[in-house]
Design an enzyme around this catalytic site. Structure first.
Site, mmCIF file in Angstrom:
data_model
loop_
_atom_site.group_PDB
_atom_site.id
_atom_site.type_symbol
_atom_site.label_atom_id
_atom_site.label_comp_id
_atom_site.label_asym_id
_atom_site.label_seq_id
_atom_site.Cartn_x
_atom_site.Cartn_y
_atom_site.Cartn_z
ATOM 1 C CG HIS A 228 -1.659 1.270 1.437
ATOM 2 N ND1 HIS A 228 -2.907 1.517 0.886
ATOM 3 C CD2 HIS A 228 -1.337 2.402 2.131
ATOM 4 C CE1 HIS A 228 -3.311 2.717 1.225
ATOM 5 N NE2 HIS A 228 -2.388 3.283 1.985
ATOM 6 C CD GLU A 229 1.892 3.438 3.738
ATOM 7 O OE1 GLU A 229 2.063 4.533 3.167
ATOM 8 O OE2 GLU A 229 0.924 3.227 4.488
ATOM 9 C CG HIS B 270 0.152 6.202 -1.015
ATOM 10 N ND1 HIS B 270 -1.015 6.755 -1.508
ATOM 11 C CD2 HIS B 270 -0.185 5.634 0.185
ATOM 12 C CE1 HIS B 270 -2.006 6.543 -0.657
ATOM 13 N NE2 HIS B 270 -1.535 5.869 0.372
ATOM 14 C CD GLU C 194 -4.627 6.712 2.032
ATOM 15 O OE1 GLU C 194 -4.331 5.520 2.253
ATOM 16 O OE2 GLU C 194 -3.798 7.640 2.085
#
Length: 302
Positions: A171-172, A175, A224
């Site tokens: 997920h990070e 980004h 997100e």
């Protein structure tokens, strides 16, 4: 003397065909003219800003990897990477004395997972670095250029399980891969002229709180969810089981009381789980392909 003045004023009103003093009529005409000119000026300014803004927006559009969504990026790649380097140095200084040694078991585990996710992301100009900060914060982030920070508070919540770490790591990293930081900076540049045009041109007053609720927060939640999706694919591509993402959501949100979604920068757990279920078949196909390829490569060298 005052009677004479009033008489003259009345005579002037009759002469000009009005029941009120001539001065009042002229003043009203003057201010009406000014108002019309002001409206015309705002129309011209609004049209000019609108044409420039639309052109600028479309000129700087580029697709997001994995999703194909078009987003506006007006920051050069080199500037973005430089910003990431600078911020990471500030983080190193801020957490000096609290960063775990590279040979610490937690540091090695985070780095091991991160390197696999990085290979899956395959971004040639990222200089990947992974650090673990001794802090109770349940958080992690990835700066532009692949600078990743995990907090021990999050690792404790995840029990340092590699699949759980991979879910957050994916997920990070997503980004950074999707350039969400640069997109948010570009988006914020449009908020000021939008506010000015709405208030001056359309006479719709908007407070910063209203702008936040109507534009900034929905945008943040959208990014997100996009990072959730891309991260799911990245972890599957790195041969981590994407189904563990459901448990990660439960662990991260356990015991926390989240505000209503429309007041938050992040979607609530229910929204995220709905998307995970929707995208899971695609992620499982990638995961199974990775597993099959790894098994074939392993058996070949037996």
């Amino acid at each position: 003397m005052f009677r004479v003045s009033r008489t003259l004023v009345r005579a002037g009103c009759r002469f000009f065909g009005t029941s009120k003093p001539v001065g009042s009529a002229l003043q009203r005409e003057y201010f009406a003219h000014r108002q019309n000119n002001s409206s015309e000026t705002w129309i011209k300014v609004g049209a000019g800003v609108g044409v420039f803004g639309v052109g600028y927006y479309f000129f700087n559009l580029e697709p997001v990897p994995y999703t194909g969504r078009k987003h506006m990026i007006d920051m050069s790649r080199s500037s973005e990477l430089s910003m990431g380097e600078k911020t990471f140095k500030q983080m190193l200084e801020k957490y000096k004395g609290r960063i775990l040694h590279p040979d610490h078991p937690l540091s090695r585990r985070v780095r091991s997972v991160g390197e696999r996710i990085a290979r899956a992301a395959n971004i040639s100009d990222f200089k990947w670095e992974f650090i673990v900060v001794d802090s109770p914060q349940v958080n992690a982030f990835c700066l532009p250029g692949g600078k990743i920070v995990f907090y021990t508070g999050l690792l404790n919540r995840l029990q340092s399980d590699e699949n759980f770490i991979a879910s957050v790591m994916g997920h990070e990293v997503a980004h950074a891969v999707a350039r969400h930081g640069a997109e948010q900076l570009g988006f914020s540049k449009f908020l000021v002229p939008i506010s000015i045009l709405l208030e001056g041109f359309m006479n719709i007053p908007l407070s910063s709180r209203m702008m936040n609720l109507a534009l900034s927060l929905p945008k943040s939640r959208k990014l997100e969810l996009e990072a959730d999706y891309i991260g799911l694919l990245l972890m599957a591509k790195a041969c981590y089981d994407p189904r563990t993402s459901f448990e990660v959501e439960r662990r991260i949100n356990h015991g926390s009381k989240a505000p209503p979604e429309y007041f938050s920068t992040h979607p609530n757990m229910e929204s995220r789980v709905v998307q995970l279920k929707e995208k899971m078949p695609e992620a499982l196909r990638i995961f199974n392909q990775c597993q099959a390829s790894s098994s074939w490569a392993f058996s070949r060298f037996q």
